[in-house]
Design a protein around this motif. Structure first.
Motif, PDB file in Angstrom:
ATOM      1  N   ASN A   9       0.762  -0.844  -0.079  1.00 58.36           N
ATOM      2  CA  ASN A   9       0.147  -0.163  -0.235  1.00 58.36           C
ATOM      3  C   ASN A   9       0.706   1.494   0.114  1.00 58.36           C
ATOM      4  O   ASN A   9       1.789   1.291   0.963  1.00 58.36           O
ATOM      5  CB  ASN A   9      -0.933  -0.057   1.106  1.00 58.36           C
ATOM      6  CG  ASN A   9      -1.799   0.954   1.586  1.00 58.36           C
ATOM      7  OD1 ASN A   9      -1.928   2.019   0.393  1.00 58.36           O
ATOM      8  ND2 ASN A   9      -2.448   1.632   2.636  1.00 58.36           N
ATOM      9  N   LYS A  11       0.228   3.695  -0.233  1.00 61.65           N
ATOM     10  CA  LYS A  11      -0.515   5.306   0.217  1.00 61.65           C
ATOM     11  C   LYS A  11      -0.376   6.412  -0.223  1.00 61.65           C
ATOM     12  O   LYS A  11      -0.695   6.937  -1.847  1.00 61.65           O
ATOM     13  CB  LYS A  11      -0.150   5.563   1.567  1.00 61.65           C
ATOM     14  CG  LYS A  11      -0.553   4.263   2.874  1.00 61.65           C
ATOM     15  CD  LYS A  11       0.376   4.799   4.254  1.00 61.65           C
ATOM     16  CE  LYS A  11       0.251   3.684   5.265  1.00 61.65           C
ATOM     17  NZ  LYS A  11       0.044   3.677   6.301  1.00 61.65           N
ATOM     18  N   CYS A  40      -0.386  -1.918  -4.787  1.00 59.55           N
ATOM     19  CA  CYS A  40      -2.140  -0.690  -4.585  1.00 59.55           C
ATOM     20  C   CYS A  40      -1.200   1.377  -4.692  1.00 59.55           C
ATOM     21  O   CYS A  40      -0.564   1.762  -4.068  1.00 59.55           O
ATOM     22  CB  CYS A  40      -2.657  -0.654  -3.357  1.00 59.55           C
ATOM     23  SG  CYS A  40      -3.062  -2.543  -2.743  1.00 59.55           S
ATOM     24  N   GLN A  63      -6.338   1.870  -3.611  1.00 64.11           N
ATOM     25  CA  GLN A  63      -6.425   1.894  -1.899  1.00 64.11           C
ATOM     26  C   GLN A  63      -7.649   2.150  -1.114  1.00 64.11           C
ATOM     27  O   GLN A  63      -7.631   1.624  -0.134  1.00 64.11           O
ATOM     28  CB  GLN A  63      -5.344   3.386  -1.466  1.00 64.11           C
ATOM     29  CG  GLN A  63      -3.851   2.714  -1.710  1.00 64.11           C
ATOM     30  CD  GLN A  63      -2.882   3.932  -2.475  1.00 64.11           C
ATOM     31  OE1 GLN A  63      -3.420   5.261  -1.549  1.00 64.11           O
ATOM     32  NE2 GLN A  63      -1.427   4.001  -2.386  1.00 64.11           N
ATOM     33  N   ILE A  91      -8.064  -2.108  -1.638  1.00 60.17           N
ATOM     34  CA  ILE A  91      -8.140  -2.005  -0.496  1.00 60.17           C
ATOM     35  C   ILE A  91      -8.763  -1.819  -0.001  1.00 60.17           C
ATOM     36  O   ILE A  91     -10.279  -0.599  -0.419  1.00 60.17           O
ATOM     37  CB  ILE A  91      -6.816  -1.590   0.408  1.00 60.17           C
ATOM     38  CG1 ILE A  91      -5.745  -2.062  -0.378  1.00 60.17           C
ATOM     39  CG2 ILE A  91      -7.322  -1.274   1.641  1.00 60.17           C
ATOM     40  CD1 ILE A  91      -4.281  -1.235   0.552  1.00 60.17           C
ATOM     41  N   HIS A  94      -9.648   0.199   4.957  1.00 62.71           N
ATOM     42  CA  HIS A  94      -8.192   0.763   5.564  1.00 62.71           C
ATOM     43  C   HIS A  94      -8.539   1.766   6.907  1.00 62.71           C
ATOM     44  O   HIS A  94      -9.633   2.680   7.344  1.00 62.71           O
ATOM     45  CB  HIS A  94      -7.212   1.251   5.171  1.00 62.71           C
ATOM     46  CG  HIS A  94      -5.711   0.882   5.271  1.00 62.71           C
ATOM     47  ND1 HIS A  94      -5.350   1.882   5.865  1.00 62.71           N
ATOM     48  CD2 HIS A  94      -4.942   0.406   5.229  1.00 62.71           C
ATOM     49  CE1 HIS A  94      -4.171   1.961   6.167  1.00 62.71           C
ATOM     50  NE2 HIS A  94      -4.006   0.528   6.110  1.00 62.71           N
ATOM     51  N   LEU A 230      -0.343  -6.890   4.635  1.00 64.22           N
ATOM     52  CA  LEU A 230      -0.363  -5.766   3.930  1.00 64.22           C
ATOM     53  C   LEU A 230       0.862  -4.556   4.122  1.00 64.22           C
ATOM     54  O   LEU A 230       1.316  -4.820   5.546  1.00 64.22           O
ATOM     55  CB  LEU A 230      -1.460  -5.774   3.908  1.00 64.22           C
ATOM     56  CG  LEU A 230      -2.644  -4.123   3.414  1.00 64.22           C
ATOM     57  CD1 LEU A 230      -2.646  -4.171   2.114  1.00 64.22           C
ATOM     58  CD2 LEU A 230      -3.382  -3.512   3.703  1.00 64.22           C
ATOM     59  N   GLY A 232       2.580  -1.506   4.355  1.00 67.03           N
ATOM     60  CA  GLY A 232       2.578   0.261   3.491  1.00 67.03           C
ATOM     61  C   GLY A 232       3.942   0.186   3.802  1.00 67.03           C
ATOM     62  O   GLY A 232       4.825   0.402   2.602  1.00 67.03           O
TER      63      GLY A 232
END
Ligand code: PEP
Length: 250
Positions: A9, A11, A40, A63, A91, A94, A230, A232
């Protein structure tokens, strides 16, 4: 036997140039076998990352996804639009969206269903806050979040879904749940699903998320109910992300 899956992810921590660099490094560093690895990117970089991923086995994810399929929803991106760019995953739920963008169990369930209806695999994120863990209500919290989606979308919809257990206190903090703490919740989630459909419970991938790093991936991977991660922060570094991916290969 379940295959492990590692999802990155990105972000809002990347720009166009660094996204291009990162995806190039991941493609170059990935072993050639069939990979269960997904990135993502932010929405705006999805078209170009999608192009770069053509001919690779790396999956593309979003995301988030809108609660509706079309209409007057300024600023939203519908699942069908993501499908146009070969997004395979999205996702939903979150904790950053639950905390900062008013996502509720109900809207998360809507997003989950929207993704499925567009043939996108939802990665449903659930997990407790630190105070909830301290109060001893972790299981109640994840059950409530999960049951809201089951009630809305039906248990059969979990045939094509992934769950990510992400204790909120471990996201982006450097604190990780111990492998045993994570396993306990993963097992609980699988049992909850088994109470409704045994076959789905055995098949579904339950990922762990919360400060996963090359240093802790191995211990998490060794747990019977943890089927991947998952990631980040460490998904923004190709070397770390690929090391985590390698740790999760059976
Ligand atoms: C996440 O964003 O889902 C996450 C787990 O982040 P981090 O790995 O940085 O804790």
């Amino acid at each position: 036997m379940r295959r492990n899956l590692v999802v990155g992810n990105w972000k809002m921590k990347i720009n166009q140039q660094s996204a291009q660099k990162l995806i190039g490094e991941i493609i170059a560093g990935l072993p050639s076998e069939d990979a269960d690895i997904v990135v993502c990117p932010p929405y705006v970089y999805i078209p170009e990352v999608s192009q770069r991923l053509e001919g690779t086995t790396i999956g593309l994810g979003a995301q988030n996804v809108a609660t509706h399929s079309e209409g007057a929803y300024t600023g939203e991106i519908a699942a069908v639009m993501l499908k146009d760019f070969s997004c395979k995953y999205a996702i939903v739920g979150h904790s950053e969206r639950r905390a900062n963008y008013a996502d509720t169990d109900e809207t998360v369930a809507q997003r989950f269903k929207q993704a499925l209806d567009a043939d996108i695999i939802p990665v449903l994120a659930i997990g407790e806050l630190l105070e909830e863990r301290e109060q001893g209500v972790t299981f109640d919290v994840v059950a409530k979040q999960l049951n809201a989606v089951i009630d809305f979308a039906g248990i059969d919809s979990f045939q094509n879904a992934v769950i990510a257990y992400e204790p909120v206190w471990a996201i982006g903090t450097g604190l990780t749940a111990s492998a045993e703490q994570a396993q306990e919740v993963h097992q609980y989630i699988r049992q909850l699903l088994a109470g409704k459909n045994q076959q789905i419970a055995e098949k579904i991938q339950i990922l762990y998320g919360g400060s996963v790093k090359p240093q802790n991936a191995q211990a998490l991977f060794a747990m019977p109910d943890i089927d991947g991660a998952l990631v980040g922060g460490d998904s923004l570094n190709a070397d770390s992300f690929l090391k985590i991916y390698s740790s999760f290969q059976k």
